[in-house]
Design a protein around this motif. Structure first.
Motif, mmCIF file in Angstrom:
data_model
loop_
_atom_site.group_PDB
_atom_site.id
_atom_site.type_symbol
_atom_site.label_atom_id
_atom_site.label_comp_id
_atom_site.label_asym_id
_atom_site.label_seq_id
_atom_site.Cartn_x
_atom_site.Cartn_y
_atom_site.Cartn_z
ATOM 1 N N ASN A 40 0.796 -1.189 -0.112
ATOM 2 C CA ASN A 40 -0.009 -0.082 -0.036
ATOM 3 C C ASN A 40 0.618 1.166 0.007
ATOM 4 O OD1 ASN A 40 -2.273 -1.755 0.208
ATOM 5 N ND2 ASN A 40 -1.911 -1.913 2.503
ATOM 6 N N LYS A 41 0.954 1.887 -1.229
ATOM 7 C CA LYS A 41 1.748 2.805 -1.246
ATOM 8 C C LYS A 41 1.123 4.131 -1.353
ATOM 9 C CE LYS A 41 5.755 0.590 -1.438
ATOM 10 N NZ LYS A 41 6.513 0.328 -0.642
ATOM 11 N N HIS A 42 1.151 5.202 -0.615
ATOM 12 C CA HIS A 42 0.462 6.377 -0.318
ATOM 13 C C HIS A 42 1.112 7.519 -1.356
ATOM 14 C CE1 HIS A 42 -2.017 4.763 2.730
ATOM 15 N NE2 HIS A 42 -0.873 4.486 3.334
ATOM 16 N N PRO A 43 0.260 8.264 -2.189
ATOM 17 C CA PRO A 43 0.878 9.333 -3.033
ATOM 18 C C PRO A 43 1.343 10.580 -1.934
ATOM 19 C CG PRO A 43 -1.389 8.799 -3.652
ATOM 20 C CD PRO A 43 -1.117 7.984 -2.717
ATOM 21 N N ASP A 44 2.200 11.022 -2.482
ATOM 22 C CA ASP A 44 2.611 12.536 -1.611
ATOM 23 C C ASP A 44 1.439 13.315 -1.345
ATOM 24 O OD1 ASP A 44 5.051 11.378 -1.878
ATOM 25 O OD2 ASP A 44 6.055 12.934 -3.423
ATOM 26 N N GLU A 45 0.529 13.595 -2.150
ATOM 27 C CA GLU A 45 -0.515 14.237 -1.661
ATOM 28 C C GLU A 45 -1.302 13.789 -0.471
ATOM 29 O OE1 GLU A 45 -4.564 16.461 -3.712
ATOM 30 O OE2 GLU A 45 -3.251 15.404 -5.063
ATOM 31 N N GLN A 46 -1.679 12.663 -0.692
ATOM 32 C CA GLN A 46 -2.620 11.724 0.358
ATOM 33 C C GLN A 46 -1.501 11.984 1.784
ATOM 34 O OE1 GLN A 46 -3.080 7.612 0.033
ATOM 35 N NE2 GLN A 46 -5.060 7.871 1.019
ATOM 36 N N ILE A 47 -0.397 11.662 1.712
ATOM 37 C CA ILE A 47 0.671 11.876 3.139
ATOM 38 C C ILE A 47 0.306 13.199 3.400
ATOM 39 C CG2 ILE A 47 2.875 11.719 3.896
ATOM 40 C CD1 ILE A 47 1.659 8.933 3.052
ATOM 41 N N GLU A 48 0.306 14.360 2.564
ATOM 42 C CA GLU A 48 0.317 15.479 3.034
ATOM 43 C C GLU A 48 -0.921 15.966 3.653
ATOM 44 O OE1 GLU A 48 1.142 18.397 -0.325
ATOM 45 O OE2 GLU A 48 3.071 17.002 -0.736
ATOM 46 N N ARG A 49 -2.337 15.471 3.018
ATOM 47 C CA ARG A 49 -3.554 15.737 3.685
ATOM 48 C C ARG A 49 -3.496 14.927 5.138
ATOM 49 N NH1 ARG A 49 -7.783 15.240 -1.247
ATOM 50 N NH2 ARG A 49 -6.963 17.142 -2.463
ATOM 51 N N LEU A 50 -3.146 13.595 5.137
ATOM 52 C CA LEU A 50 -3.166 12.746 6.306
ATOM 53 C C LEU A 50 -2.344 13.758 7.314
ATOM 54 C CD1 LEU A 50 -3.928 10.442 7.983
ATOM 55 C CD2 LEU A 50 -1.977 9.294 6.816
ATOM 56 N N GLY A 51 -1.274 13.975 7.098
ATOM 57 C CA GLY A 51 -0.394 15.083 8.053
ATOM 58 C C GLY A 51 -1.206 16.318 8.349
ATOM 59 N N ALA A 52 -1.922 16.933 7.813
ATOM 60 C CA ALA A 52 -2.798 17.933 8.152
ATOM 61 C C ALA A 52 -3.924 17.722 9.195
ATOM 62 C CB ALA A 52 -3.168 18.692 6.834
ATOM 63 N N VAL A 53 -4.694 16.683 8.834
ATOM 64 C CA VAL A 53 -5.371 15.976 9.685
ATOM 65 C C VAL A 53 -4.999 15.626 10.970
ATOM 66 C CG1 VAL A 53 -7.058 14.091 10.087
ATOM 67 C CG2 VAL A 53 -6.872 14.992 7.940
ATOM 68 N N ILE A 54 -3.527 14.905 10.917
ATOM 69 C CA ILE A 54 -3.042 14.569 12.245
ATOM 70 C C ILE A 54 -2.541 15.936 13.178
ATOM 71 C CG2 ILE A 54 -1.210 13.530 13.351
ATOM 72 C CD1 ILE A 54 -1.153 11.373 11.244
ATOM 73 N N ARG A 55 -2.057 16.767 12.291
ATOM 74 C CA ARG A 55 -1.677 17.992 13.138
ATOM 75 C C ARG A 55 -2.954 18.813 13.705
ATOM 76 N NH1 ARG A 55 1.904 17.909 8.851
ATOM 77 N NH2 ARG A 55 0.752 19.429 7.623
ATOM 78 N N GLY A 56 -3.922 18.709 13.051
ATOM 79 C CA GLY A 56 -5.223 19.405 13.677
ATOM 80 C C GLY A 56 -6.005 18.864 14.451
ATOM 81 N N ASN A 57 -5.975 17.410 14.350
ATOM 82 C CA ASN A 57 -6.847 16.421 15.300
ATOM 83 C C ASN A 57 -6.074 15.715 16.223
ATOM 84 O OD1 ASN A 57 -9.220 17.772 14.087
ATOM 85 N ND2 ASN A 57 -8.921 16.697 12.532
#
Length: 79
Positions: A40-57
């Motif tokens: 399961n490889k995640h594209p960079d954009e998905q990792i960036e979005r996931l990072g934003a969610v984790i930082r926020g919540n």
């Protein structure tokens, strides 16, 4: 209706945050080893979005590591 409360003590703390999940150990993210065979490889954009969610919540779902190999089993994207 009768109110009930249960006082639960954290099993550990991570960076001053109480940890209530079942775990064997808390390990620094820098010390975790991703599984090179992870399909399961995640594209960079998905990792960036996931990072934003984790930082926020924050997040409550731990990264799972194999006790046999020491490699990440679940949570490569969060790592």
């Amino acid at each position: 209706m009768k109110k009930t409360t249960t006082e639960t003590k954290p099993k550990a703390t991570a960076a001053g945050v109480p940890v209530y999940c079942a775990h064997d150990a808390i390990i620094r993210a820098a010390d975790l080893k991703p599984n090179p065979k992870n399909p399961n490889k995640h594209p960079d954009e998905q990792i960036e979005r996931l990072g934003a969610v984790i930082r926020g919540n924050g997040w409550r779902n731990p990264i799972t590591v194999s006790t046999r190999s020491g490699l990440v089993v679940k949570g490569h994207g969060r790592l």
